[in-house]
Every structure is written in structure tokens, then in C-alpha cells.
Design a protein around this motif. Structure first.
Motif, mmCIF file in Angstrom:
data_model
loop_
_atom_site.group_PDB
_atom_site.id
_atom_site.type_symbol
_atom_site.label_atom_id
_atom_site.label_comp_id
_atom_site.label_asym_id
_atom_site.label_seq_id
_atom_site.Cartn_x
_atom_site.Cartn_y
_atom_site.Cartn_z
ATOM 1 N N GLY A 17 0.744 -1.194 0.077
ATOM 2 C CA GLY A 17 0.050 0.023 -0.169
ATOM 3 C C GLY A 17 0.797 1.191 0.113
ATOM 4 O O GLY A 17 2.273 1.288 -0.441
ATOM 5 N N PRO A 18 0.233 2.459 0.543
ATOM 6 C CA PRO A 18 1.054 3.819 0.298
ATOM 7 C C PRO A 18 2.279 3.544 1.377
ATOM 8 O O PRO A 18 1.956 3.008 2.485
ATOM 9 N N VAL A 19 3.268 4.047 1.108
ATOM 10 C CA VAL A 19 4.501 3.826 1.825
ATOM 11 C C VAL A 19 5.098 5.266 2.139
ATOM 12 O O VAL A 19 5.776 5.695 3.203
ATOM 13 N N PHE A 20 4.942 6.322 1.418
ATOM 14 C CA PHE A 20 5.543 7.508 1.324
ATOM 15 C C PHE A 20 4.816 8.616 0.650
ATOM 16 O O PHE A 20 4.601 8.626 -0.444
ATOM 17 N N ALA A 21 4.267 9.776 1.537
ATOM 18 C CA ALA A 21 3.593 10.613 0.783
ATOM 19 C C ALA A 21 4.528 12.048 0.552
ATOM 20 O O ALA A 21 5.254 12.167 1.576
ATOM 21 N N THR A 22 4.674 12.459 -0.582
ATOM 22 C CA THR A 22 5.658 13.565 -0.808
ATOM 23 C C THR A 22 5.141 14.751 -0.320
ATOM 24 O O THR A 22 5.780 15.774 -0.139
ATOM 25 N N GLY A 23 3.784 14.898 -0.016
ATOM 26 C CA GLY A 23 3.437 16.270 0.470
ATOM 27 C C GLY A 23 3.143 17.486 -0.596
ATOM 28 O O GLY A 23 2.932 18.511 -0.374
ATOM 29 N N ARG A 24 3.259 16.667 -2.009
ATOM 30 C CA ARG A 24 3.076 17.597 -3.074
ATOM 31 C C ARG A 24 1.816 17.353 -3.782
ATOM 32 O O ARG A 24 1.581 16.403 -3.996
ATOM 33 N N PHE A 25 1.044 18.403 -3.879
ATOM 34 C CA PHE A 25 -0.295 18.261 -4.650
ATOM 35 C C PHE A 25 0.100 18.682 -5.889
ATOM 36 O O PHE A 25 0.911 19.235 -6.295
ATOM 37 N N GLY A 26 -0.562 17.830 -6.948
ATOM 38 C CA GLY A 26 -0.380 18.008 -8.347
ATOM 39 C C GLY A 26 0.187 16.583 -9.017
ATOM 40 O O GLY A 26 0.240 15.649 -8.360
ATOM 41 N N GLY A 27 0.243 16.802 -10.289
ATOM 42 C CA GLY A 27 0.538 15.527 -11.150
ATOM 43 C C GLY A 27 1.857 14.920 -10.896
ATOM 44 O O GLY A 27 2.768 15.731 -10.828
ATOM 45 N N THR A 84 9.026 14.957 -8.170
ATOM 46 C CA THR A 84 7.490 15.367 -8.060
ATOM 47 C C THR A 84 7.130 16.239 -9.158
ATOM 48 O O THR A 84 8.215 16.625 -10.095
ATOM 49 N N GLY A 85 5.810 16.400 -9.454
ATOM 50 C CA GLY A 85 5.662 17.470 -10.395
ATOM 51 C C GLY A 85 5.874 18.801 -10.029
ATOM 52 O O GLY A 85 6.550 18.952 -8.742
ATOM 53 N N PHE A 86 5.503 19.878 -10.639
ATOM 54 C CA PHE A 86 6.069 21.398 -10.306
ATOM 55 C C PHE A 86 5.718 21.555 -8.849
ATOM 56 O O PHE A 86 4.446 21.186 -8.565
ATOM 57 N N PRO A 87 6.468 22.082 -8.021
ATOM 58 C CA PRO A 87 7.790 22.615 -8.371
ATOM 59 C C PRO A 87 8.894 21.692 -8.089
ATOM 60 O O PRO A 87 9.943 22.150 -7.977
ATOM 61 N N ASN A 88 8.724 20.433 -8.672
ATOM 62 C CA ASN A 88 9.883 19.396 -9.083
ATOM 63 C C ASN A 88 11.086 19.115 -7.778
ATOM 64 O O ASN A 88 12.259 19.469 -8.117
ATOM 65 N N PRO A 118 11.339 27.444 -7.081
ATOM 66 C CA PRO A 118 10.741 27.559 -8.353
ATOM 67 C C PRO A 118 10.601 29.141 -9.023
ATOM 68 O O PRO A 118 10.264 29.820 -8.188
ATOM 69 N N ASP A 119 10.329 28.953 -10.355
ATOM 70 C CA ASP A 119 9.730 30.223 -10.927
ATOM 71 C C ASP A 119 8.318 29.804 -11.188
ATOM 72 O O ASP A 119 7.763 29.198 -12.008
ATOM 73 N N GLY A 120 7.446 30.544 -10.519
ATOM 74 C CA GLY A 120 5.906 30.449 -10.512
ATOM 75 C C GLY A 120 5.268 30.366 -11.811
ATOM 76 O O GLY A 120 4.121 29.933 -12.023
ATOM 77 N N ARG A 121 5.928 31.206 -12.655
ATOM 78 C CA ARG A 121 5.194 31.509 -13.985
ATOM 79 C C ARG A 121 5.106 30.195 -14.717
ATOM 80 O O ARG A 121 4.223 30.112 -15.632
ATOM 81 N N ALA A 122 5.973 29.235 -14.444
ATOM 82 C CA ALA A 122 5.753 27.947 -15.218
ATOM 83 C C ALA A 122 4.534 27.251 -14.918
ATOM 84 O O ALA A 122 4.038 26.500 -15.731
ATOM 85 N N ARG A 123 3.792 27.385 -13.848
ATOM 86 C CA ARG A 123 2.695 26.709 -13.532
ATOM 87 C C ARG A 123 1.704 26.906 -14.495
ATOM 88 O O ARG A 123 1.108 26.070 -15.059
ATOM 89 N N LEU A 171 22.854 12.516 -10.658
ATOM 90 C CA LEU A 171 21.503 12.245 -11.090
ATOM 91 C C LEU A 171 20.961 13.626 -11.825
ATOM 92 O O LEU A 171 21.407 14.537 -11.261
ATOM 93 N N TYR A 172 20.567 13.193 -12.864
ATOM 94 C CA TYR A 172 19.955 14.475 -13.770
ATOM 95 C C TYR A 172 18.622 14.597 -13.603
ATOM 96 O O TYR A 172 17.546 13.479 -13.685
ATOM 97 N N ALA A 173 18.236 15.960 -13.692
ATOM 98 C CA ALA A 173 16.680 15.963 -13.687
ATOM 99 C C ALA A 173 16.306 17.403 -14.198
ATOM 100 O O ALA A 173 16.984 18.446 -14.132
ATOM 101 N N ASN A 174 14.879 17.309 -14.818
ATOM 102 C CA ASN A 174 14.729 18.521 -15.498
ATOM 103 C C ASN A 174 13.706 19.190 -14.690
ATOM 104 O O ASN A 174 13.010 18.413 -13.917
ATOM 105 N N THR A 175 13.443 20.487 -14.892
ATOM 106 C CA THR A 175 12.432 21.083 -14.085
ATOM 107 C C THR A 175 11.575 21.858 -14.978
ATOM 108 O O THR A 175 11.881 22.497 -15.997
ATOM 109 N N LEU A 176 10.070 21.834 -14.554
ATOM 110 C CA LEU A 176 9.155 22.534 -15.552
ATOM 111 C C LEU A 176 9.717 24.266 -15.847
ATOM 112 O O LEU A 176 9.514 24.527 -16.855
#
Lengths: 178, 590
Positions: free
Chosen positions: B64-74, B90-94, B116-121, B140-145
Motif C-alpha cells: 500500500g502507500p508508504v511515502f507521501a511527498t506532500g506535493r499536490f499535483g500531477g 515530483t511534479g512542479f515545483p519538482n 521554483p519560478d512560479g510562472r511555469a505553472r 543524478l540528472y533532472a529537468n524542472t518545469l
């Protein structure tokens, strides 16, 4: 002879056409004054320009201005983010929730200066009058009560006639069938 | 701002995970890049060789669920596992979390939260959006919105470098994970809906310096078209087709973003990437073939020079784009062994391309579609593509702009020879409208109403027999399949649904073997990996969002049929879900 009889009626009829006044171009001082909104420090709410009040808040109930606002709403891509009020990447206008305030000054500032969550600043693309026209139209989208002079939001993706084009009903006596 | 920023919290199911350390990297998603080049190729098929969980015992899965990121969103990115850590972006703000599952309950080894730059939302739009950390060596490489690529230390989360790539003021964002190819990090932009001009860029993996950038529209020199370029369509061999096939200057804001996954083939030393839809969606405003949008490029990762290009929908009048996920496959084709690239396109056709030469071998419809493949098959040259008139509503176009597939990755199982496609069966009414280009504002030009097909449900899982060129079986789903599919050697096909079900089907016949109701919708691909005690785990991230979840995430009003480009009304029957935080679910056999 007949002309003499017709003329007074024609003049009367022409006089009756004066439904509401508008000037084709604003006086420059008026235009400049309309830009002077006094906004609260958090960017939400504030006092409208003095000239706006002195003119009788024209952009909220003048049919021509609301209509212009509706055209600008389409032309400047507002539908891309807000659809016809239902929202997309931008918030909905129909639901009564306004992240940055529901009053005309807040909406005017949102359009002119943009907002931090992605609303672009349209002040560089639109004149002050156009922003007020858009402000008026955006308010009608989310309005729950009809205005007497309102081109309401587009319903044209519906495959049935839109509510504002449906035959008139007797209001509360007869609920709309659709 | 309505954003929920809760502290990450660990849910106390975790006691069951005692003594768990992860050894050996095994994940289904290509978001997990590995140092072994051969493994990355197989990763493009979303197939896992793990078989402890199989068709015979999947019913006994617990978890079942083991870890909630606390981030609302996709939450569109799958978790990836390496060593004893599991990584989540996670989704934005990544935010990026590294979870240690070795203890009784999962603990956060480190986390990284960019400013994060909020305009991206407001610029996150329309279609494929996926994030996920990519592991390569110690980094570890990652892109942000909001347009940045970051390189972090895999063990500590310390930042090595950060490069700003996308210009938000032009409507550009990053919406897909990077790819590591030969000491380079490849990144593509998103932003067709804002008229952003598509590009792919290569960064030095060590320093983050930009090595090259090639565009999708414009003059040949800016696209990387030189002597080594040989496109499939003979008409594309002229010069500056990226300018000549557009009205004057329209290519400067013509879309064609590289918003899907980029795939690297280390054996051929080629990268493959799709190009997005042309901007604006109103095709009347861009007469011409609109090169090089809605197609697929093969490029040399060293210089970015293009090798070949195939188009999947010239002009793309219904805005389906070409960034759906490809699958690389070495398989016999009509008697001879070939290196194939399978591209299930948003227009409903499965294209089979020889990935060495760029020759199109086949184009077959895998679902109901009104589109015609362009070109219509090997050797054929397409005629002019009609596009709808402005201000006229064309009704019942299938598939809808969101595509017959493309939001999630397909999976290929070598054991069954079947390609498992997550399919959307939505159709639409489409009204082109005049659009004016203003930098940084939407450049769409269409009123759209999306609806389920007349004959029923709006999603399906299609198992496509690559050799027989027909569907072996197809299972309808109540909602479009927006997340990726995972196939395993245990003959399972696993996927999550928008209404929060995790499903396991028999890879051979599609029979539903196991399902689990999560508390939020799922748009991420499931992943699987082995723990140190030798047991296989199944990991799924919940968190409704992306193109299909936009109504829930942005609180759209389905009273307006065009809200969310029509998706709000079409998916208004999605249940309201209780959990607003993206959450990691883990399952294993007892």
C-alpha cells in the motif's frame, strides 16, 4: 407634401437611436487617468481611478464596451488559458473563486501587469481602454446575475442552442427545459 | 496560491518492508539510465526481466502507500531505484526525494527542492508532461518545469551544476526527463501551445555547459541539416524546408517542441526524438507542410546533425503532435533481421520505421481513427491535407487532439511479441479560430469540445502483434489510459488509471488478474525492482495531473465545454479523490 408628413417621424425615430453615448476615441487625459488605479500593496484590490468613477463605471455596463471586451478576449488568446470561463492552464472564471480578487481593479491589474503564477502582462499589447473593456467582459463571465447589457460568454461548442440564444421563458414561473 | 506544502510524511504501512535493501538496478522506465548501454536500449521497451511476481501469484500481492511527498499535483514520473535508494521527482515545483528503504520505515536520505519560478505553472499545458530523475554514474540528472537542468550527487543530493535552458517569457518549459548519451545530457523543450520554437540541446555531463542546440523549424543550419541528412519523403531533400514550408516568418513561432522522451541508441550512436504539433492549431494560418513539426528526427549526439526525418502528419490540422513514446526493437521484418523503431502516434497509427535508414516500413491503425497516415505507406507520396475552415465547427473527429496514445509509454514484451499500448479513445468537435502570436501568451486558435466515442468507453489497453500487424486483444477502460505500461517477464502487464486503479493483466490474453484501488489518480508508469533479499517489488506513484488530470488540478469548470481544451467536460465523471498528495505505493509478495 408627403415629405412634410414623414419628416417629423423620421427625425423622432433617429432621435430614438441614441441609446447610449460613446466616444470613438478617448480624450488623452481620460485615457491617462484611467490607468491610475491605486492598488493595495499585496496587488489585490484597491481604488479605481477617479475618472473611472466620474464616468459612471462605463466598462461594467456599456454594451459596446462589453462587446469589445469579448472580441479582445478571443483575439488576444485569453481562451487558450481560461477557455470560455471554464479555465485550462489558467483558472476558471465561472466558479466564483478569484485568486487575485474579483473587483474591477484587481482584474485590471491582473491583465495589465500579469501575475506570478503564469499570467502574462498584457499592458504592453493593449491600450488602457482595451484592458478596461476586457475587465468588464471577464466580470460578466463569472457573473451569476444577468446584466442588462451583456454579451455573455460563448457557448458555441454546445451541440444545442446556447442558453442566451434559447427562446425567452417566463423566468421563475417556467424553468428552462434544457 | 492554493498550493499545499506539507512536510513529507511517511505512512506506517512500512513495517512490512523491514530489511529491504535494493541491489542491482532494475526498473522498467527509461527514466532510469544505466551505465550499461545495452540495458538502456532494452529500457526503451518498458520491459522488466524480473519474474518473481507472475501471472500465477500476483493475486497474493500485499502492500500500500508508504511515502507521501506532500506535493499536490500531477506525478507523471515513475520512481527509479539504484543501490539502496529509490528516487522520486515530483511534479512542479519538482522536488526530488531519495528514499532509503533499508529501515523499518522508509526514510528520506536527502531531498532537493529548487527555488521554483512560479510562472511555469501557467505554462504547463496540453499533453505529455513527465519528470523523473535520470541516474548515470555518480550523478543524478533532472529537468524542472521552469526550464532548468540540474545535476546532483546521487548519494548526498549536493548540486554539481544547474543550467537554465528554457525561456519562460517565450512560453518555453521543460516537460520531459533528460537523457544521458555518451557524456552528454540531452534536453528538449515544450511550449507548442505558446508558439515556442522547438529545440533539442546537449549539455556537457560534467560541467553543464551547452554544447549544441538544434531547432525543429527554420533554416537548415539551425536544424542541423547537412550533407548527412536523408529524409524519408523525397520532397524533403530541398534546402531550408523548415522555412519554405511556412508562411513568411511563421516558422519563428511554429512549435515543434521536443517534449517527449528522447531515446539514445548506443549501438548506432543515434538519438531519436519526436517533434510536437505545429503552432497555431488553426492550420489555416500556416499553409504548407510545416516542416519539421509532427515527425521524428534521428540525430548524431556528437554534433546534433540530423540523419533522417519521417513525418507522421503533415500540417497536423488536428494538433496531435509527434512526441508519443517510441520503442526500439531488433526483430525480423519480412524475412530479414532489422533494427526497428516502433512509433505509436497520436493520430492512431503504429508506424514501423527502419531506425538505421529512416525508411517507413508500415503504418497500421491500432484504434479507430479518421486520420490518414502521411505518407500513406512505403513509397507513397501524400496528397494535400485538407484542413478545416476557420470559425466552422467540425464534429466527431477521432482521435481528439490529446491523441490516441502518447501521454504514457507503451511496453513491449519479447516473451509474447506484443506491444502494449495505453490508448485514449476520446473524440472531439473542433473549431479553428484566428490566433495572433504574442510572445509568452497562448498561441492555440481553436475551440475544442472533447467527448467519448459514440460506441462506448474512452480508454483501452491494446496488445498489438508487431509481426502480424494487428491487435491480438484489446481491453476497454472507462477512462483514457494516461500513464505508461510496464511489461514483465512474469507475463504481466501493469498500469495505473486516472480513477486510481492499479491493474495487472495477463500479458498473453489480457485477463485481469489483480487490481488495487489507490486514493488518487495515476498518470505515472509503474516500476519494479529487486531488493537485497532477492524479492521483487512493484512501485507505483499516484498523483493526478498532466493533460488528462488538468481539470482536477486546476479546478476547472466543466460547465464550459471548452474548459481544459475540452478535457474537463469529457472527464467530468472522474471520481473526486481524497488524497491530494503524490504518494508512493509499494507491493510485494508476502
Amino acid at each position: 407634401m408627403r415629405l412634410v408628413v414623414v419628416m417629423p417621424f423620421a427625425m423622432l425615430a433617429l432621435a430614438g437611436c441614441q441609446r447610449e453615448e460613446r466616444s470613438l476615441r478617448l480624450d488623452p487625459p481620460v485615457e491617462a487617468g484611467l490607468d491610475e488605479v491605486r492598488v493595495m500593496s499585496n496587488g489585490i484590490g484597491g481604488a479605481p481611478p477617479k475618472v473611472y468613477v466620474a464616468l459612471g463605471r462605463p466598462y461594467e455596463n456599456n454594451a459596446f464596451d462589453l462587446d469589445q471586451g469579448k472580441r479582445l478576449y478571443d483575439w488576444f488568446g485569453c481562451t487558450g488559458c481560461h477557455a470560455h470561463g471554464g479555465g485550462n492552464t489558467g483558472p476558471a472564471f465561472l466558479d466564483g473563486w478569484w485568486q487575485y480578487g474579483a473587483d474591477p481593479v484587481s482584474i485590471f491589474v491582473s491583465i495589465r501587469d500579469g501575475r506570478t503564477a503564469g499570467m502574462p502582462a498584457f499592458g504592453r499589447y493593449l491600450t488602457t481602454e482595451q484592458i478596461w473593456q476586457l475587465t468588464g467582459y471577464v466580470q460578466t463571465i463569472g457573473a451569476y446575475s444577468a446584466k442588462t447589457a451583456a454579451p455573455s460568454r460563448n457557448d458555441e461548442m454546445q451541440s444545442r442552442p446556447s442558453e442566451n440564444r434559447a427562446p425567452a421563458t417566463l423566468g421563475a414561473l417556467q424553468p428552462p427545459s434544457r | 496560491m492554493g498550493e499545499l506544502h506539507r512536510h513529507p510524511q511517511v505512512i506506517r504501512f512500512a513495517a512490512k518492508l523491514r530489511g529491504l535493501t535494493l541491489v542491482g538496478v532494475l526498473a522498467a522506465s527509461s527514466a532510469l539510465a544505466q551505465s550499461d548501454p545495452g540495458a538502456q536500449l532494452s529500457a526503451s521497451t518498458s520491459f522488466s526481466a524480473l519474474d518473481e511476481i507472475g501471472a500465477g501469484n500476483v493475486q497474493r500481492l500485499t502492500g500500500g502507500p508508504v511515502f507521501a511527498t506532500g506535493r499536490f499535483g500531477g506525478q507523471a514520473g515513475a520512481p527509479s531505484a539504484a543501490g539502496d535508494l529509490v528516487y522520486i521527482e515530483t511534479g512542479f515545483p519538482n522536488a526530488i526525494f531519495a528514499l532509503e528503504l533499508a529501515q523499518a520505515s522508509p526514510s528520506v536520505a536527502w531531498s532537493y527542492a529548487p527555488e521554483p519560478d512560479g510562472r511555469a505553472r501557467g505554462l504547463s499545458c496540453c499533453g505529455r508532461t513527465e519528470f523523473g530523475p535520470v541516474l548515470s554514474g555518480a550523478k543524478l540528472y533532472a529537468n524542472t518545469l521552469d526550464g532548468r537542468t540540474v545535476a546532483l550527487d546521487r548519494r548526498s543530493g549536493n548540486k554539481f551544476w544547474e543550467t537554465k535552458l528554457a525561456d519562460l517569457s517565450n512560453g518555453e518549459t521543460l516537460a520531459s526527463p533528460p537523457v544521458v548519451a555518451d557524456g552528454k545530457v540531452l534536453v528538449g523543450n515544450a511550449g507548442d501551445e505558446f508558439g515556442a520554437r522547438g529545440w533539442i540541446a546537449a549539455l556537457d555531463a560534467e560541467s553543464g555547459r551547452i554544447l549544441w542546440r538544434q531547432f525543429s523549424t527554420g533554416p537548415d543550419a539551425e536544424i542541423g541539416i547537412g550533407p548527412s541528412f536523408s529524409p524519408f519523403d523525397p520532397r524533403d531533400r530541398g534546402t531550408d524546408r523548415g522555412v519554405a514550408t511556412w508562411p513568411p516568418s511563421a516558422w519563428q513561432h511554429g512549435g515543434g517542441s521536443v517534449s517527449g522522451r528522447i531515446i539514445y541508441d548506443p549501438e548506432l550512436r543515434l538519438v531519436f526524438h519526436g517533434t510536437g504539433r505545429a503552432a497555431p492549431w488553426d492550420a489555416q494560418e500556416r499553409p504548407g507542410a510545416n516542416r519539421w513539426t509532427s515527425g521524428l528526427f534521428a540525430r548524431d549526439p556528437e554534433t546534433g546533425q540530423a540523419r533522417w526525418f519521417v513525418a507522421f502528419g503533415a500540417r497536423d490540422p488536428y494538433a496531435r503532435g509527434g512526441v508519443a513514446q517510441d520503442v526500439l526493437l531488433d526483430a525480423p521484418w519480412k524475412g530479414s533481421a532489422r533494427k526497428l523503431l516502433l512509433h505509436p502516434d497520436g493520430n492512431g497509427f503504429l508506424y514501423v520505421v527502419d531506425r538505421v535508414s529512416g525508411e517507413m516500413l508500415a503504418a497500421d491503425p491500432f484504434t479507430h481513427t479518421d486520420a490518414s497516415p502521411e505518407p500513406a505507406g512505403p513509397g507513397a507520396v501524400a496528397g494535400p491535407v485538407p484542413s478545416p475552415d476557420e470559425n466552422v465547427v467540425v464534429r466527431d473527429i477521432c482521435p481528439a487532439w490529446s491523441g490516441a496514445t502518447g501521454a504514457g509509454s507503451p511496453a513491449f514484451s519479447p516473451r509474447t511479441g506484443l506491444l502494449y499500448l495505453p490508448v485514449s479513445r476520446l473524440c472531439m468537435d473542433f473549431e479553428p479560430r484566428h490566433a495572433s502570436y504574442l510572445a509568452g501568451t497562448p498561441f492555440i486558435g481553436a475551440n475544442i469540445k472533447v467527448k467519448p466515442p459514440k460506441d462506448g468507453t474512452s480508454g483501452a489497453l491494446v496488445a498489438w502483434d508487431v509481426q502480424a500487424r494487428k491487435a491480438a486483444w484489446s481491453m476497454n477502460e472507462p477512462f483514457p489510459l494516461a500513464g505508461g505500461v510496464l511489461a514483465t517477464a512474469g507475463d504481466l502487464v501493469l498500469y495505473g488509471t486516472l480513477d486510481g486503479m492499479i491493474k495487472a493483466r495477463d500479458a498473453r490474453d489480457g485477463k485481469l488478474l489483480w487490481s488495487f484501488a489507490a486514493t488518487d489518480g495515476i498518470i505515472a508508469q509503474p516500476a519494479t525492482f529487486n531488493s537485497s533479499n532477492g524479492h521483487q517489488y512493484l512501485a507505483v506513484m499516484t498523483g493526478l495531473g498532466g493533460g488528462f488530470g488538468i481539470a482536477e488540478r486546476n479546478m476547472l469548470d466543466p460547465l464550459d465545454q471548452s474548459a481544459g481544451l475540452g478535457l474537463a467536460a469529457a472527464l467530468s465523471r472522474l471520481p473526486t479523490l481524497r488524497e491530494r498528495s503524490a504518494t508512493l505505493y509499494l507491493f510485494r509478495l508476502p
